[in-house]
Design an enzyme around this catalytic site. Structure first.
Site, short mmCIF file in Angstrom:
data_model
loop_
_atom_site.label_atom_id
_atom_site.label_comp_id
_atom_site.label_asym_id
_atom_site.label_seq_id
_atom_site.Cartn_x
_atom_site.Cartn_y
_atom_site.Cartn_z
N LYS A 1 42.03 30.36 39.48
CA LYS A 1 41.18 29.60 40.40
C LYS A 1 41.30 28.10 40.15
CE LYS A 1 39.34 32.91 42.89
NZ LYS A 1 39.55 33.01 44.35
N SER A 33 36.15 29.36 42.88
CA SER A 33 35.08 29.92 42.06
C SER A 33 34.52 28.81 41.20
CB SER A 33 35.62 31.05 41.17
OG SER A 33 34.68 31.39 40.15
N TYR A 86 41.28 34.84 35.57
CA TYR A 86 40.53 34.45 36.77
C TYR A 86 40.29 32.94 36.77
CZ TYR A 86 37.21 34.84 40.60
OH TYR A 86 36.58 34.71 41.81
#
Length: 282
Positions: free
Chosen positions: A156, A139, A152
């Protein structure tokens, strides 16, 4: 790896937004594809060279260490080898960095990092034998993090660190690439929107087709590219994050401050700390 005709491909998260489109694109290019997802089934594709049943999806909870290796082995056996692994499975959700880690944090670390690690480790013997490739779908937030999405971004960024370490270990025999999408409309953002933390105005939307095209480029380039952005703007943002991190931080802070000033986050309980601090300094 030049072209995809006849290549043997394994896609995790095959029943999700990216996964379905990847299965269709790989199949249309003449590849043999097997998917992995939590529930077994098939992914319907328009160009099915087989019996019309679509791409088979093997059921597996990738957070279960005991289940991953046998499922990957079954997929490799079904394909007769493995040329490409796409680690696409992922989950999201809002998590403020100022709060202690909870089950949501654990799940994102398990799915976004450890599941890809387990799957890759299980697939490496077959990939090495075929001089194949592995592509990680990370991401933009791995390098350009946003507030209120700590788990998140951490998961990532850790995935990218794993890919970097893997490249040093196996790069002479297996190509290792990381693709960095930004926001794409998909169910992965539902929990964030439900919490009143929509990414609208913070992250520019991209198309599924653009992300799929970037993954196919990583899979078919003459040499496996290290990092692949999905848009021209994405390339600029990645360069900014790597080479001018203080400037990148200022840009993020300015964007978030504008949302706070506009009251966009006033009704979001998870943003209460940021709202209070913004008012204290206003």
């Amino acid at each position: 790896m030049s072209g995809l005709a006849g290549r043997r491909v394994l896609v995790t998260g095959a029943s999700g937004t990216f996964g379905r489109h990847l299965c269709a694109a790989f199949t249309a290019a003449g590849a043999q594809v097997v998917g992995i997802d939590r529930q077994p089934g098939t992914v319907a594709v328009d160009h099915d060279p087989g019996d019309g049943g679509g791409v088979p999806v093997l059921g597996c909870d990738l957070t279960d260490p005991a289940a991953v290796a046998p499922t990957v082995a079954a997929a490799v056996d079904r394909l007769g080898g493995l040329d490409l692994l796409v680690n696409n499975a992922g989950v999201g959700g809002p998590v403020p960095a100022e709060l202690p880690p909870d089950e949501v944090v654990r799940q994102q670390l398990e799915v976004n990092l450890l599941a890809a690690w387990r799957t890759t480790a299980a697939a490496l013997p077959a990939l090495e034998a075929a001089r194949g490739r592995v592509v990680f779908v990370a991401s933009r937030m791995a390098l350009l993090p946003l507030p209120l999405a700590a788990a998140y971004g951490v998961s990532k960024r850790a995935l990218v660190a794993y890919a970097d370490a893997l490249r040093h270990e196996v790069g002479s025999h297996v190509g290792v690439s990381v693709v960095y999408p930004s926001m794409v409309a998909s169910p992965i953002h539902d929990s964030t929107a439900d919490a009143g933390l929509s990414l609208n105005g913070v992250s520019r939307p991209e198309t599924v087709d653009g992300v799929v095209a970037a993954i196919l480029h990583a899979a078919t380039a003459r040499r496996a590219p290290r990092d692949v952005a999905t848009t021209r703007r994405g390339r600029l943002e990645l360069a900014l994050a790597r080479h001018a991190p203080r400037l990148a931080d200022r840009l993020v802070r300015r964007t978030v401050s504008a949302r706070l000033a506009a009251g966009d986050l006033d009704a979001a309980p998870l943003a209460a700390g940021m709202v209070r601090r913004h008012r204290d300094t206003g």
